[in-house]
Design an enzyme around this catalytic site. Structure first.
Site, PDB file in Angstrom:
ATOM      1  N   GLU A 368       0.804  -1.234   0.133  1.00  0.00           N
ATOM      2  CA  GLU A 368      -0.077  -0.027  -0.189  1.00  0.00           C
ATOM      3  C   GLU A 368       0.767   1.045   0.022  1.00  0.00           C
ATOM      4  O   GLU A 368       2.055   1.249   0.654  1.00  0.00           O
ATOM      5  CB  GLU A 368      -0.970  -0.150   1.221  1.00  0.00           C
ATOM      6  N   HIS A 453      -0.561  -6.817  11.311  1.00  0.00           N
ATOM      7  CA  HIS A 453      -1.418  -7.904  10.802  1.00  0.00           C
ATOM      8  C   HIS A 453      -1.192  -9.153  11.256  1.00  0.00           C
ATOM      9  O   HIS A 453      -0.963 -10.075  10.670  1.00  0.00           O
ATOM     10  CB  HIS A 453      -1.442  -7.907   9.324  1.00  0.00           C
ATOM     11  N   ASN A 491      -4.592  -6.688   3.111  1.00  0.00           N
ATOM     12  CA  ASN A 491      -4.855  -6.234   4.513  1.00  0.00           C
ATOM     13  C   ASN A 491      -6.212  -7.231   5.149  1.00  0.00           C
ATOM     14  O   ASN A 491      -7.050  -7.603   4.316  1.00  0.00           O
ATOM     15  CB  ASN A 491      -5.525  -4.890   4.573  1.00  0.00           C
TER      16      ASN A 491
HETATM   17  P1  FAE Z   1      -9.153  -7.586  16.633  1.00  0.00           P
HETATM   18  O1  FAE Z   1      -9.780  -6.659  15.935  1.00  0.00           O
HETATM   19  O2  FAE Z   1      -7.671  -7.196  17.468  1.00  0.00           O
HETATM   20  O3  FAE Z   1     -10.003  -7.587  18.218  1.00  0.00           O
HETATM   21  C1  FAE Z   1      -9.519  -8.244  19.485  1.00  0.00           C
HETATM   22  C2  FAE Z   1     -10.122  -7.633  20.780  1.00  0.00           C
HETATM   23  O4  FAE Z   1     -10.238  -8.503  21.712  1.00  0.00           O
HETATM   24  C3  FAE Z   1      -9.586  -6.349  20.878  1.00  0.00           C
HETATM   25  O5  FAE Z   1     -10.397  -5.296  21.048  1.00  0.00           O
HETATM   26  C4  FAE Z   1      -8.933  -6.626  22.350  1.00  0.00           C
HETATM   27  O6  FAE Z   1      -8.657  -5.443  23.208  1.00  0.00           O
HETATM   28  C5  FAE Z   1      -9.714  -7.729  22.963  1.00  0.00           C
HETATM   29  N1  FAE Z   1      -8.967  -8.554  23.721  1.00  0.00           N
HETATM   30  C6  FAE Z   1      -7.780  -9.247  23.583  1.00  0.00           C
HETATM   31  N2  FAE Z   1      -7.553  -9.990  24.745  1.00  0.00           N
HETATM   32  C7  FAE Z   1      -8.617  -9.965  25.368  1.00  0.00           C
HETATM   33  C8  FAE Z   1      -8.884 -10.570  26.760  1.00  0.00           C
HETATM   34  N3  FAE Z   1      -7.938 -11.580  27.218  1.00  0.00           N
HETATM   35  N4  FAE Z   1     -10.156 -10.303  27.413  1.00  0.00           N
HETATM   36  C9  FAE Z   1     -10.900  -9.479  26.878  1.00  0.00           C
HETATM   37  N5  FAE Z   1     -10.728  -9.117  25.788  1.00  0.00           N
HETATM   38  C10 FAE Z   1      -9.634  -9.009  24.791  1.00  0.00           C
HETATM   39  O7  FAE Z   1      -9.229  -9.161  16.313  1.00  0.00           O
HETATM   40  N6  FAE Z   1      -6.485  -4.654   8.553  1.00  0.00           N
HETATM   41  C11 FAE Z   1      -7.035  -4.079   7.345  1.00  0.00           C
HETATM   42  O8  FAE Z   1      -7.710  -5.009   6.860  1.00  0.00           O
HETATM   43  N7  FAE Z   1      -6.827  -2.977   6.813  1.00  0.00           N
HETATM   44  C12 FAE Z   1      -6.171  -1.814   7.286  1.00  0.00           C
HETATM   45  O9  FAE Z   1      -6.179  -0.653   6.746  1.00  0.00           O
HETATM   46  C13 FAE Z   1      -5.799  -2.230   8.572  1.00  0.00           C
HETATM   47  N8  FAE Z   1      -4.815  -1.043   9.170  1.00  0.00           N
HETATM   48  C14 FAE Z   1      -4.294  -1.535  10.316  1.00  0.00           C
HETATM   49  C15 FAE Z   1      -3.588  -0.649  10.946  1.00  0.00           C
HETATM   50  C16 FAE Z   1      -3.300  -0.738  12.276  1.00  0.00           C
HETATM   51  C17 FAE Z   1      -2.478   0.281  13.222  1.00  0.00           C
HETATM   52  C18 FAE Z   1      -3.397  -1.891  13.022  1.00  0.00           C
HETATM   53  C19 FAE Z   1      -3.132  -2.135  14.504  1.00  0.00           C
HETATM   54  C20 FAE Z   1      -4.080  -2.751  12.347  1.00  0.00           C
HETATM   55  C21 FAE Z   1      -4.593  -2.634  10.860  1.00  0.00           C
HETATM   56  N9  FAE Z   1      -5.335  -3.765  10.257  1.00  0.00           N
HETATM   57  C22 FAE Z   1      -5.684  -3.368   9.323  1.00  0.00           C
HETATM   58  C23 FAE Z   1      -5.138  -5.127  11.001  1.00  0.00           C
HETATM   59  C24 FAE Z   1      -6.873  -5.196  11.464  1.00  0.00           C
HETATM   60  O10 FAE Z   1      -6.995  -4.083  12.332  1.00  0.00           O
HETATM   61  C25 FAE Z   1      -6.829  -6.659  12.127  1.00  0.00           C
HETATM   62  O11 FAE Z   1      -6.451  -7.600  11.245  1.00  0.00           O
HETATM   63  C26 FAE Z   1      -8.415  -6.810  12.907  1.00  0.00           C
HETATM   64  O12 FAE Z   1      -8.471  -5.759  13.686  1.00  0.00           O
HETATM   65  C27 FAE Z   1      -8.102  -8.277  13.688  1.00  0.00           C
HETATM   66  O13 FAE Z   1      -9.516  -8.502  13.872  1.00  0.00           O
HETATM   67  P2  FAE Z   1      -9.988  -9.527  14.950  1.00  0.00           P
HETATM   68  O14 FAE Z   1     -11.365  -9.725  15.307  1.00  0.00           O
HETATM   69  O15 FAE Z   1      -9.023 -10.786  14.648  1.00  0.00           O
END
Ligand code: FAE
Length: 513
Positions: A368, A453, A491
């Site tokens: 990107e 990621h 992504n």
């Molecule tokens: P996630 O969204 O990480 O959610 C997990 C949740 O569980 C979080 O809110 C945690 O706080 C919570 N949690 C964890 N452990 C515990 C626990 N023990 N007890 C209670 N709560 C807990 O997981 N992806 C894209 O497709 N496009 C983008 O442009 C993109 N940009 C990104 C930019 C940044 C800066 C970052 C950090 C990530 C980016 N990503 C992007 C990746 C994407 O946000 C990531 O793949 C998803 O958020 C993962 O989704 P999950 O549901 O697996």
């Protein structure tokens, strides 16, 4: 923009409660799960370790800006953290108060994993790039999933649910806010690489109004990795808001799940620590749940399951739990443009173009074209490359610390660096430019010691069955990025969302009917 889910009434869990469905985490997997369960009439409790980002902070806005980050920016640390860690080789981390901030850079020995914390998980901090993976690669990594169904039904469903939209191409070509992207496109094309537009969940109509000075600036005001005060369709405004509207959703924030084990009788006993805004544990609660959905993200879910197996709480989990982790081949880099090729004073924080070289077997890369918004002309051309790095790590319980480690060595990034280098050496040669070596450390060309990621750790059809069930423990499910085998070529959140849609449809119609 719809109201955020967090504005709906919430009832925090109390010690001794019993609930039909408990979802650990409120990111993509958790939000889809909550919506489909609540629509099926099942009262659902989300437990989220971060806070709800629904109230203004001391400066009257909800989220911290990016250029001068404050206490809201960083998860429980005494200094701010961001991937571009240096300018002219000098560290730019700033001291801050310890607070349950929005971005966590979780450190393991060989890599730092950035994750969002709060109601909405990664959707609060990410760049919103909403990319459906290439079909042939999806079929390669998840051969047990019916790809006709995914591409005809679940990817479109995910894109609709997430509020994905496309930039107005005419506006893109003329606005100063995307000069950096046009410059990146030109230099890619000069070297024979193709580029493609990338959809997003940031509302591009809102962005146009920002540019016209009609509404407060967010993407055009330097906001993204510490949250957007406007414009972005994060999960609290889409899936979670819809789930809340059913009246069947409760969200318990600032509670971290630490243990899941079979309850006496039926269901599972879930132990959680309640924390205050400085991260101090203020209570421990045990709640019983008929069904538990692991949606704590690739790292959070893998850590929980690996430690539950090792510590004998869920001893029958398969040995594949913890395996197959990858960083989606993430490598960040920047080129120093000539003064004749400025990237612009004004840069939107939301990327809209990718260099697509994925199908080149010698350098499979999707990069990107990223902004470097600083309000001044820097001539920096920034990129976040997704490479086809085949290296994988695994999560392991460390009995001496009682914690879960991620076995991933810095050297495992080398294949990704080599692939990125093959593309960008060619561009540099053609343009007569070089890498910036001052942004990711001192004399360091590539930002390879972190990932945005994280994927894998509890792979679909390996650690779980083909729909995310943990068959040894009926009523336990994995629904997040830990199901995806390490690299998806783009992504990842559209894939995570679509898989969760597919798996939840099956689970609701078979296990919960
Ligand atoms: P996630 O969204 O990480 O959610 C997990 C949740 O569980 C979080 O809110 C945690 O706080 C919570 N949690 C964890 N452990 C515990 C626990 N023990 N007890 C209670 N709560 C807990 O997981 N992806 C894209 O497709 N496009 C983008 O442009 C993109 N940009 C990104 C930019 C940044 C800066 C970052 C950090 C990530 C980016 N990503 C992007 C990746 C994407 O946000 C990531 O793949 C998803 O958020 C993962 O989704 P999950 O549901 O697996």
């Amino acid at each position: 923009m719809p109201a955020a889910a967090s504005a709906s009434p919430r009832r925090a869990l109390s010690d001794g409660d019993r609930v039909p469905a408990l979802v650990i985490g409120s990111g993509y997997g958790g939000a889809v799960t909550a919506l489909r369960l609540t629509q099926a009439g099942i009262p659902t409790q989300i437990v989220e370790m971060g806070r709800s980002w629904d109230a203004p902070g001391r400066d009257g806005t909800t989220f911290s800006g990016m250029l001068i980050p404050d206490y809201r920016s960083t998860w429980l640390s005494d200094q701010t953290d961001q991937p571009v860690s240096n300018i002219m080789g000098i560290g730019i981390k700033m001291p801050t108060e310890r607070y349950v901030g929005i971005l966590d850079g979780e450190r393991f020995s060989g890599i730092k994993v950035y994750q969002g914390r709060g109601v909405g998980g990664g959707s609060l901090v990410n760049g919103g790039m909403a990319v459906t993976p290439k079909r042939h690669f999806f079929e390669e990594i998840l051969p047990s999933v019916d790809s006709d169904e995914m591409y005809d039904k679940y990817f479109p469903r995910a894109n609709t649910g997430l509020g994905v939209n496309h930039i107005d191409k005419e506006w893109f070509e003329s606005t100063p806010w995307y000069q950096f992207a046009r410059s990146g496109r030109n230099s890619a094309h000069d070297s024979g690489f193709s580029t493609s537009f990338v959809p997003n969940v940031y509302d591009f109509e809102y962005m146009k109004r920002e540019a016209a000075g009609e509404v407060p600036k967010s993407a055009l005001g330097g906001e993204v990795i510490y949250g957007n005060n406007a414009g972005k369709n994060s999960l609290d405004k889409t899936y979670l808001a819809q789930a809340a509207a059913t009246g069947n959703l409760s969200i318990t924030t600032l509670h971290r799940v630490t243990k899941v084990e079979p309850a006496s009788g039926t269901g599972y006993s879930v132990t959680m620590e309640q924390i205050d805004e400085q991260g101090n544990i203020i209570a421990t609660k045990v709640v019983a749940a008929d069904r538990v959905f692991f949606a704590a993200g690739s790292v959070g879910t893998s850590k929980l399951l690996v430690s539950m197996k090792a510590q004998g709480n869920l001893p029958n989990l398969p040995s594949q739990v913890g395996e197959g982790w990858g960083n989606n081949g993430n490598i960040m880099l920047a080129r120093a443009n000539h003064m004749s090729d400025p990237t612009g004073f004004n840069q939107s924080t939301i990327p809209t173009l990718g260099i697509d070289n994925w199908d080149d077997p010698t350098a499979p890369v999707f990069a990107e074209i990223a902004p470097m918004p600083s309000g001044i002309e820097t001539f920096i051309a920034m990129y976040l490359a997704i490479t086809k790095n085949p290296e994988r790590g695994r999560f392991l319980f460390n009995p001496s610390t009682g914690k879960v480690d991620l076995s991933w060595a810095v050297s495992q990034n080398q294949p990704g660096i080599d692939m990125a280098r093959a593309v960008f050496d060619k561009i540099n040669k053609k343009e007569g430019t070089g890498y910036r070596t001052d942004l990711f450390g001192l004399h360091k060309e590539f930002g390879d010691e972190f990932t945005y990621h994280p994927l894998g750790g509890c792979l679909l059809n390996s650690a779980t069955d083909n729909f995310g069930r943990l068959p040894e423990y009926p009523g336990l499910y994995v629904v997040d990025g830990s199901l995806v085998p390490g690299n998806v070529g783009v992504n990842p959140f559209v894939t995570i969302t679509a898989l969760a849609e597919r798996n939840m449809e099956k689970i609701i119609s078979t296990d919960l009917a």
